[in-house]
Scaffold this active site. Sequence first.
Site, short mmCIF file in Angstrom:
data_model
loop_
_atom_site.label_atom_id
_atom_site.label_comp_id
_atom_site.label_asym_id
_atom_site.label_seq_id
_atom_site.Cartn_x
_atom_site.Cartn_y
_atom_site.Cartn_z
N ILE A 192 72.52 31.60 78.30
CA ILE A 192 71.89 31.67 76.38
C ILE A 192 72.46 32.38 75.65
O ILE A 192 71.69 32.86 74.46
CB ILE A 192 71.00 31.74 76.67
CG1 ILE A 192 70.48 33.37 77.27
CG2 ILE A 192 69.54 30.67 77.32
CD1 ILE A 192 68.72 33.74 76.95
N GLY A 193 73.54 33.27 76.03
CA GLY A 193 74.44 33.85 74.53
C GLY A 193 75.48 34.13 75.42
O GLY A 193 75.58 34.32 76.69
N GLY B 23 81.22 39.61 73.03
CA GLY B 23 82.02 41.10 73.15
C GLY B 23 81.80 41.75 74.34
O GLY B 23 82.17 41.94 75.44
N VAL C 258 75.38 36.19 79.01
CA VAL C 258 73.11 36.63 78.82
C VAL C 258 72.65 34.91 79.45
O VAL C 258 73.09 33.99 79.16
CB VAL C 258 72.88 36.58 77.12
CG1 VAL C 258 71.01 36.64 77.27
CG2 VAL C 258 73.20 38.15 76.41
N ASP D 182 77.02 50.41 68.68
CA ASP D 182 76.94 49.37 68.05
C ASP D 182 76.22 48.35 67.38
O ASP D 182 75.62 47.15 67.11
CB ASP D 182 77.43 47.69 69.50
CG ASP D 182 78.62 47.22 68.95
OD1 ASP D 182 79.23 46.64 68.29
OD2 ASP D 182 78.36 45.85 69.36
#
Length: 745
Positions: free
Chosen positions: A15-16, A19, A23, A131
């Site tokens: 689903i994702g 870097g 996921v 981040d």
Amino acid sequence: RVERALPDYEIGDEIGRGGWGVVLHARHRQLGRDVAVKELPTAFAADPGVQHRFVSEARLLATLDHPHIVPIYDYVEREGVCLLVMELLSGGTVLDRLTTAGVSADAACGIVLATCSALHHAHGKGILHRDVKPENLLFTGGGTLKVSDFGIAKVVGGAVSMATRTGEVLGTPAYMAPEQALGRELTPATDVYAAATVLYELLSGRLPFVDDGNAIALLYRHVHEDPVALREAAPGVPDAVSTTVMRALARDPADRYESAEDFGVALADAAGGVWGPGWVQRGGVDVMASGRIRERISQPLAPPPPEEPASAPTTEASGFAGTPRAKTPAPPTVIERSVISHEEGGRGALEASPDELVPVRDLVPADTPPSMTAVAPPEPAAPAAPPEAAAPVPAPEATAPAPTPAAARPPAAARPPARRSRRTPLLIALGVVGVLVGGGVGAVVAGGGSSSKTPTRTTAAPKATAPKVVATVPIGERVDHVGTGRQGVWASDIAGRALARIDPSNNSVTHVALENGPHSVAVTDNAVWATLSGGLVKVEPQSGGNGFKVTPVPVDESLTEVAVGEGWVWATVLSGGLLVRVDPATGTTVAKIPVGASPDSVVAGEGAVWVANRTTPGTVTRVDPTTNGVVATIPVGANPDQLAIGAGSIWSANSGDGSVARIDPKTNKVVATIQIGPGASSIIVGQGAAWVVQPESAVVSRIEPATNRVTAKVQVSGRPESIAVNADGVWVADTSSGNVIRIRE
């Protein structure tokens, strides 16, 4: 592999992807709960150093309990796979909202206010995000904002901003603070800078710096230039809000808000003063804050009095001259969409290998002039040896603040036209990163080059016996630990799957091959012990100088650190909360002792075995070697990383709060707490002093035991993470370059 590591979950689709990993959607078989599973990049997950950091940080991340932080339900480190099981959020990201429906100014302030509340909670536990960006700010299905990926940048890349040996930087340039780009000390102000960058973008639809498609030029501007004033980029944003954002974007961390809470309070005051009571609710973002932020939004400021117009006032309703009535706050501006390009570009962190990575500062000599014409990264060069008489960085009280260097701008003609994404963690060609330091932002570096533009410093004259770097000894691609004893100086060469023995008389190196890469090292009078995958290994010199005998010592636990003392070999099991006792003669495991959560460093002496528990607040557990019983649990500070014995005390370096705690073994009490600075993580006692390493700033501090004061600081190169001492000097393992640095007084 993910299915084998998480047998209690049904693993669904991806689903994702970013870097820091992939996921996946998953569902717990018994609970029926949908979750998100983040898998770290394969190349990193197989690295022992990343695995060690992953387990340590995951335990800390799981302690974060805040309504604006994505909770961690579970973590797994198994068979070269590192997984985090988290709450599944279905409301999209702030980036999605910015690039589609747009964000109103009051909603933007509410988003960042919630972010500040989350950051302040994490900072209180010694965790920096590193981040912060719109992609890491997510919404639940009900619209609650939550911050994700706390500490993942540290797990993957380590304590400082890293680069490949061929010259590519790991990080997200658009939101990176100057000190982060330069590999210097990171503090809560670093996350404040990133949060302010997000707010600037939400309010204006652009980044604070001119984006010409060159990621290197963007990093350069973060370090050397002031951003375009927000009131110029977005004239409709109220001055009070603009002023708050611009202070949080100051290049010098000391000029920003000291904490995320301070930034949040200032932002709440500014927004409340402009938009009046109820501005948070009108913005549509639920802010569930505590402390001073909650006080500000629970009792918002009244709107300011109306401005007197230059002409005769009129009533708004009739248009007749008369007494003006108070105006209601103007509706906040809506940023229709972002004007920033979001296409992917550059080489992502998923393709990087940890063996490639070294600190950015090591690849950017301070005296390199700006060069914006290179596109391909340069050929890797051998690391330069530090000067023989490198001067120590003086103790904090002896150093005056350096003046801010004048801004410089890279030549426009050299900016490549190709666009890169500002958002995904990039690996940026270092052929032009040299401008970061070459343009004037420098520091006194004892072990790595000089700069003609280094700011003038006022320093105390060093003593004649001041410690200094005298040699740099290459070991291999990556050295993780160093130890000393009668068998000499030994270092663990993880990448080379060997132990390396250094001869102090000439700094020559002899390698002893092993089946796996070693981690922790303990040196005794007649042997060297090291932890590795599957247990321990014992290395003994053969008579007559005929090589070394290598004896594997199987232990059915994943060991972390090893120590020898009180007649036994001791090793910690970080994931199991155990201390393992091994018979040094037979290699037999004779006891497994529960010692608390996250046991890491272990030392033996003063009639006991001492174990650091990497928790917040952190503790040191005292074990009686005659009974295997825990006799004391001593609070020491946040995240105790390493322990040392000497000068009649037990010493704990606490990376979470930058302190060193000194324990009296007679009373089991902390008798002194010495503030070192962020990231104090490794410590040793010898040559009449305690020596402490700070990996993030690459500094070794000397503590005088008689006074508990820092008497000298030595700047070294790379990322030092382990330290040892003997009569021949202080030995520091630089994990990034594969060198051992030698310091002498």
